[in-house]
Motif scaffolding. Structure first.
Motif, PDB file in Angstrom:
ATOM      1  N   MET A 178       6.125 -12.409  -8.544  1.00  0.00           N
ATOM      2  CA  MET A 178       6.330 -11.049  -9.025  1.00  0.00           C
ATOM      3  C   MET A 178       5.143 -10.587  -9.875  1.00  0.00           C
ATOM      4  N   ALA A 179       4.615 -11.502 -10.689  1.00  0.00           N
ATOM      5  CA  ALA A 179       3.462 -11.155 -11.529  1.00  0.00           C
ATOM      6  C   ALA A 179       2.236 -10.868 -10.664  1.00  0.00           C
ATOM      7  N   ALA A 180       2.034 -11.681  -9.629  1.00  0.00           N
ATOM      8  CA  ALA A 180       0.897 -11.467  -8.733  1.00  0.00           C
ATOM      9  C   ALA A 180       1.045 -10.160  -7.968  1.00  0.00           C
ATOM     10  N   LEU A 181       2.262  -9.839  -7.604  1.00  0.00           N
ATOM     11  CA  LEU A 181       2.516  -8.595  -6.877  1.00  0.00           C
ATOM     12  C   LEU A 181       2.171  -7.383  -7.752  1.00  0.00           C
ATOM     13  N   GLU A 182       2.494  -7.470  -9.035  1.00  0.00           N
ATOM     14  CA  GLU A 182       2.162  -6.382  -9.951  1.00  0.00           C
ATOM     15  C   GLU A 182       0.651  -6.260 -10.157  1.00  0.00           C
ATOM     16  N   THR A 183      -0.027  -7.400 -10.183  1.00  0.00           N
ATOM     17  CA  THR A 183      -1.473  -7.402 -10.435  1.00  0.00           C
ATOM     18  C   THR A 183      -2.267  -6.986  -9.197  1.00  0.00           C
ATOM     19  N   LEU A 184      -1.908  -7.541  -8.053  1.00  0.00           N
ATOM     20  CA  LEU A 184      -2.694  -7.358  -6.831  1.00  0.00           C
ATOM     21  C   LEU A 184      -2.175  -6.244  -5.933  1.00  0.00           C
ATOM     22  N   GLY A 185      -0.906  -5.874  -6.119  1.00  0.00           N
ATOM     23  CA  GLY A 185      -0.288  -4.957  -5.177  1.00  0.00           C
ATOM     24  C   GLY A 185       0.136  -5.705  -3.925  1.00  0.00           C
ATOM     25  N   PRO A 186       0.908  -5.073  -3.054  1.00  0.00           N
ATOM     26  CA  PRO A 186       1.396  -5.754  -1.852  1.00  0.00           C
ATOM     27  C   PRO A 186       0.272  -6.039  -0.852  1.00  0.00           C
ATOM     28  N   SER A 187       0.413  -7.143  -0.160  1.00  0.00           N
ATOM     29  CA  SER A 187      -0.505  -7.497   0.926  1.00  0.00           C
ATOM     30  C   SER A 187       0.067  -6.975   2.244  1.00  0.00           C
ATOM     31  N   PRO A 188      -0.687  -7.077   3.333  1.00  0.00           N
ATOM     32  CA  PRO A 188      -0.163  -6.652   4.639  1.00  0.00           C
ATOM     33  C   PRO A 188       1.037  -7.461   5.125  1.00  0.00           C
ATOM     34  N   VAL A 189       1.264  -8.649   4.547  1.00  0.00           N
ATOM     35  CA  VAL A 189       2.397  -9.465   5.010  1.00  0.00           C
ATOM     36  C   VAL A 189       3.613  -9.331   4.094  1.00  0.00           C
ATOM     37  N   HIS A 190       3.555  -8.429   3.118  1.00  0.00           N
ATOM     38  CA  HIS A 190       4.731  -8.175   2.283  1.00  0.00           C
ATOM     39  C   HIS A 190       5.668  -7.185   2.969  1.00  0.00           C
ATOM     40  N   ARG A 191       6.954  -7.359   2.720  1.00  0.00           N
ATOM     41  CA  ARG A 191       7.989  -6.538   3.343  1.00  0.00           C
ATOM     42  C   ARG A 191       8.165  -5.254   2.529  1.00  0.00           C
ATOM     43  N   LYS A 192       7.697  -4.155   3.088  1.00  0.00           N
ATOM     44  CA  LYS A 192       7.676  -2.888   2.351  1.00  0.00           C
ATOM     45  C   LYS A 192       9.067  -2.358   2.034  1.00  0.00           C
ATOM     46  N   SER A 193      10.073  -2.779   2.802  1.00  0.00           N
ATOM     47  CA  SER A 193      11.434  -2.273   2.586  1.00  0.00           C
ATOM     48  C   SER A 193      12.163  -3.010   1.470  1.00  0.00           C
ATOM     49  N   PHE A 194      11.611  -4.131   1.001  1.00  0.00           N
ATOM     50  CA  PHE A 194      12.253  -4.880  -0.074  1.00  0.00           C
ATOM     51  C   PHE A 194      11.919  -4.228  -1.413  1.00  0.00           C
ATOM     52  N   ALA A 195      12.917  -4.088  -2.263  1.00  0.00           N
ATOM     53  CA  ALA A 195      12.792  -3.280  -3.472  1.00  0.00           C
ATOM     54  C   ALA A 195      11.584  -3.622  -4.343  1.00  0.00           C
ATOM     55  N   PRO A 196      11.304  -4.895  -4.674  1.00  0.00           N
ATOM     56  CA  PRO A 196      10.145  -5.165  -5.544  1.00  0.00           C
ATOM     57  C   PRO A 196       8.822  -4.723  -4.921  1.00  0.00           C
ATOM     58  N   VAL A 197       8.716  -4.857  -3.601  1.00  0.00           N
ATOM     59  CA  VAL A 197       7.490  -4.433  -2.911  1.00  0.00           C
ATOM     60  C   VAL A 197       7.431  -2.913  -2.852  1.00  0.00           C
ATOM     61  N   ARG A 198       8.547  -2.308  -2.540  1.00  0.00           N
ATOM     62  CA  ARG A 198       8.607  -0.835  -2.457  1.00  0.00           C
ATOM     63  C   ARG A 198       8.235  -0.204  -3.789  1.00  0.00           C
ATOM     64  N   ARG A 199       8.709  -0.784  -4.875  1.00  0.00           N
ATOM     65  CA  ARG A 199       8.384  -0.241  -6.202  1.00  0.00           C
ATOM     66  C   ARG A 199       6.887  -0.279  -6.468  1.00  0.00           C
ATOM     67  N   GLN A 200       6.234  -1.367  -6.056  1.00  0.00           N
ATOM     68  CA  GLN A 200       4.795  -1.462  -6.264  1.00  0.00           C
ATOM     69  C   GLN A 200       4.038  -0.468  -5.404  1.00  0.00           C
ATOM     70  N   LEU A 201       4.521  -0.228  -4.200  1.00  0.00           N
ATOM     71  CA  LEU A 201       3.882   0.751  -3.322  1.00  0.00           C
ATOM     72  C   LEU A 201       4.003   2.163  -3.892  1.00  0.00           C
ATOM     73  N   GLU A 202       5.105   2.420  -4.558  1.00  0.00           N
ATOM     74  CA  GLU A 202       5.298   3.761  -5.142  1.00  0.00           C
ATOM     75  C   GLU A 202       4.351   4.014  -6.303  1.00  0.00           C
ATOM     76  N   LEU A 203       3.828   2.934  -6.892  1.00  0.00           N
ATOM     77  CA  LEU A 203       2.909   3.080  -8.017  1.00  0.00           C
ATOM     78  C   LEU A 203       1.470   3.302  -7.575  1.00  0.00           C
ATOM     79  N   ILE A 204       1.210   3.051  -6.309  1.00  0.00           N
ATOM     80  CA  ILE A 204      -0.157   3.189  -5.797  1.00  0.00           C
ATOM     81  C   ILE A 204      -0.500   4.663  -5.571  1.00  0.00           C
TER      82      ILE A 204
END
Length: 204
Positions: A178-204
């Motif tokens: 979770m910490a890496a996801l916040e720092t780096l943002g989602p990668s191409p292999v992250h599931r965009k529909s999953f809430a923690p990933v979706r939240r990070q995408l909304e911040l971009i």
């Protein structure tokens, strides 16, 4: 603490030999495909030590992975991709992966046992088995093939997308992930529909 009651031994309604067990791995992670396997064991070549893959050591899983591939009557591994997970949702993607695994068997089964309480829509006579990877050898074998395959793929993805620790946590939402996801943002292999990933995408 009250000991959790164990489920009774599973009694299969089908008495033939061409019984496939099917299981999937990877419903909970934030990254990577969901992987399923199907296995028809050979009654003439029993494999000892089969159990729920989550309860085995990595060394034991690797050993049984080779044993299953060598001695099973038929086996197949299939998947639903990250894009399919995002399009379908994780439940339906898991069912799709299981469907593909059974269809890919070189020896087609006469009966299929599916781990859990949901089964794909297909023409096979089948039964669902709650905690089947603990109660049915063929399902346990499928769980081992699926987990070892997916775990090894996550090690490769860790090299392609460093910094997330995918080789260690296999994509599950650990504190470090979770910490890496916040720092780096989602990668191409992250599931965009999953809430923690979706939240990070909304911040971009």
């Amino acid at each position: 603490m009250t000991k959790k009651a164990e489920l009774p031994p599973y009694v299969c309604p089908f008495r033939g030999d061409l019984i496939a067990g099917v299981d999937e791995v990877g419903r909970g992670p934030l990254a990577g495909d969901v992987v399923a396997a199907a296995v028809i064991l050979d009654p003439e070549k029993p494999i000892s030590g089969l159990a729920d893959s989550k309860k085995l050591s990595e060394k034991k899983r690797d050993y049984l992975f080779d044993e299953i591939r060598e001695h099973a009557l038929s086996f197949a591994v299939a998947r639903a991709t990250v894009n399919e997970i995002d399009q379908l949702n994780i439940l339906h993607a898991s069912l799709l992966a299981m469907h593909r695994a059974v269809e890919a068997l070189q020896v087609q089964p006469e009966f299929v046992l599916v781990d859990g309480n949901r089964k794909p829509q297909w023409h096979y006579p089948c039964d669902t088995v709650v905690k089947g990877d603990d109660r049915v050898a063929a399902i346990a074998a499928a769980s081992i093939l699926a987990k070892v395959t997916r775990d090894r793929e996550m090690v490769v993805l860790d090299q392609q997308y460093p910094g997330y620790g995918l080789a260690g946590h296999k994509g599950y939402p650990t504190k470090a992930h979770m910490a890496a996801l916040e720092t780096l943002g989602p990668s191409p292999v992250h599931r965009k529909s999953f809430a923690p990933v979706r939240r990070q995408l909304e911040l971009i």
